[in-house]
Motif scaffolding. Structure first.
Motif, mmCIF file in Angstrom:
data_model
loop_
_atom_site.group_PDB
_atom_site.id
_atom_site.type_symbol
_atom_site.label_atom_id
_atom_site.label_comp_id
_atom_site.label_asym_id
_atom_site.label_seq_id
_atom_site.Cartn_x
_atom_site.Cartn_y
_atom_site.Cartn_z
ATOM 1 N N UNK A 73 58.092 33.998 36.862
ATOM 2 C CA UNK A 73 56.649 34.211 36.715
ATOM 3 C C UNK A 73 55.905 33.955 38.024
ATOM 4 N N UNK A 74 54.959 34.824 38.320
ATOM 5 C CA UNK A 74 54.138 34.669 39.525
ATOM 6 C C UNK A 74 52.926 35.578 39.421
ATOM 7 N N UNK A 75 51.889 35.224 40.138
ATOM 8 C CA UNK A 75 50.763 36.138 40.325
ATOM 9 C C UNK A 75 51.152 37.081 41.449
ATOM 10 N N UNK A 76 51.296 38.369 41.149
ATOM 11 C CA UNK A 76 51.662 39.355 42.162
ATOM 12 C C UNK A 76 50.940 40.667 41.922
ATOM 13 N N UNK A 77 51.232 41.347 40.829
ATOM 14 C CA UNK A 77 50.529 42.576 40.520
ATOM 15 C C UNK A 77 49.036 42.309 40.392
ATOM 16 N N UNK A 78 48.241 43.084 41.094
ATOM 17 C CA UNK A 78 46.783 42.944 41.077
ATOM 18 C C UNK A 78 46.282 41.656 41.722
ATOM 19 N N UNK A 79 47.123 40.992 42.515
ATOM 20 C CA UNK A 79 46.629 39.799 43.208
ATOM 21 C C UNK A 79 45.613 40.209 44.271
ATOM 22 N N UNK A 80 44.776 39.274 44.661
ATOM 23 C CA UNK A 80 43.791 39.549 45.686
ATOM 24 C C UNK A 80 44.483 39.713 47.031
ATOM 25 N N UNK A 81 44.093 40.730 47.774
ATOM 26 C CA UNK A 81 44.616 40.941 49.111
ATOM 27 C C UNK A 81 43.544 40.486 50.094
ATOM 28 N N UNK A 82 43.603 39.229 50.457
ATOM 29 C CA UNK A 82 42.611 38.636 51.348
ATOM 30 C C UNK A 82 43.310 37.693 52.319
ATOM 31 N N UNK A 83 42.631 37.375 53.403
ATOM 32 C CA UNK A 83 43.175 36.443 54.374
ATOM 33 C C UNK A 83 42.819 35.011 54.035
ATOM 34 N N UNK A 138 54.552 46.105 41.837
ATOM 35 C CA UNK A 138 54.622 46.524 43.241
ATOM 36 C C UNK A 138 53.656 47.665 43.503
ATOM 37 N N UNK A 139 53.624 48.651 42.611
ATOM 38 C CA UNK A 139 52.733 49.799 42.808
ATOM 39 C C UNK A 139 51.270 49.361 42.770
ATOM 40 N N UNK A 140 50.962 48.389 41.881
ATOM 41 C CA UNK A 140 49.584 47.910 41.794
ATOM 42 C C UNK A 140 49.161 47.219 43.081
ATOM 43 N N UNK A 141 50.103 46.516 43.706
ATOM 44 C CA UNK A 141 49.783 45.715 44.886
ATOM 45 C C UNK A 141 49.919 46.503 46.179
ATOM 46 N N UNK A 142 51.039 47.226 46.322
ATOM 47 C CA UNK A 142 51.338 47.886 47.597
ATOM 48 C C UNK A 142 51.037 49.371 47.608
#
Length: 246
Positions: A90-100, A190-194
């Motif tokens: 389990x992890x937050x990955x799909x749809x995670x915020x892409x921020x610095x 992966x598709x949601x994030x990348x």
């Protein structure tokens, strides 16, 4: 590798790689505890395992909540008698915020780290008391750990450190713990994030294709098995050569 009647708890098993782990473990004869926050997805996976003749139990689990982790482990023990294996997927990955780091909201970051790092620790602490000698744990890392990819990469790097530290702590119990570091793997997350960037990554890899949940399941089964009985504290890349460590 014989896994008949072994009991495995798999977090985040309602979709993606986690679902692949759950179904493959059931096919290998294990009793599977689907520890998933999304009840609809978790119950679906359990139903599909049962339709194929497998034995599975759904337990709604928030790995960022200590009491939820303890309740999951207790439910597994009550249903099946013990816990032989734990896969911390389990992890937050799909749809995670892409921020610095300089602009991500700190409340979000703290929640992210609690789930993506401490979630594996909380599940280990909950399950280990129910695990006999010869049991094994597999954590889900990522090649992002070595790529300086923001807080997601830092979380996975921390998880690698946690894996090695727990290998020392659990060795006297004869419990092994290792991690798998997937490269880009064909999942909706992966598709949601990348997005299409995943296809660009593939072009740079020696084995130029996306990974599959089956690729990860093959590696997980090896690390859980007696064939890996003298392997602990190891981070195994399953990544088509994306990241090579010397």
């Amino acid at each position: 590798m014989s896994f008949n009647d072994k009991v495995v708890v798999i977090t985040g098993a309602g979709q993606g790689i986690g679902e692949g782990y759950a179904k493959r473990c059931a096919t290998e004869g294990m009793k599977v505890v689907v520890a998933e926050l999304n009840s609809e997805q978790g119950e679906r996976v359990v139903a599909e395992i049962r339709e194929q003749g497998g034995d599975a139990l759904f337990v709604r689990t928030d790995v960022g909540d200590e009491q939820s982790c303890i309740a999951c482990a207790n439910a597994a023990k009550e249903a099946f008698g013990q816990i032989d294996y734990l896969i911390n997927n389990a992890a937050i990955f799909g749809n995670m915020k892409i921020e610095g780091y300089m602009n991500v909201d700190m409340d979000y970051l703290e929640t992210f780290m609690r789930v993506n790092v401490h979630g594996s620790l909380l599940m280990a602490r909950a399950c280990v008391p129910h695990m006999p000698k010869g049991s094994a744990i597999v954590n889900q890392s990522s090649t992002a750990a070595w790529m300086n990819m923001g807080f997601y990469g830092v979380a996975k790097l921390a998880l690698n450190g946690l894996t090695c530290s727990l290998a020392r702590e659990l060795g006297w119990r004869k419990i092994r713990i290792n991690a798998i570091a997937p490269g880009p793997t064909e999942t909706q997350a992966l598709r949601n994030t990348a997005g299409d960037y995943a296809d660009e990554l593939v072009k740079q890899m020696p084995l130029s294709r996306l990974g599959t949940p089956d690729d990860m399941a093959d590696a997980a089964l090896f690390l859980l098995s007696e064939q890996a009985s003298w392997i602990t504290g190891h981070i195994l890349n399953v990544d088509g050569g994306q990241f090579m460590r010397v």
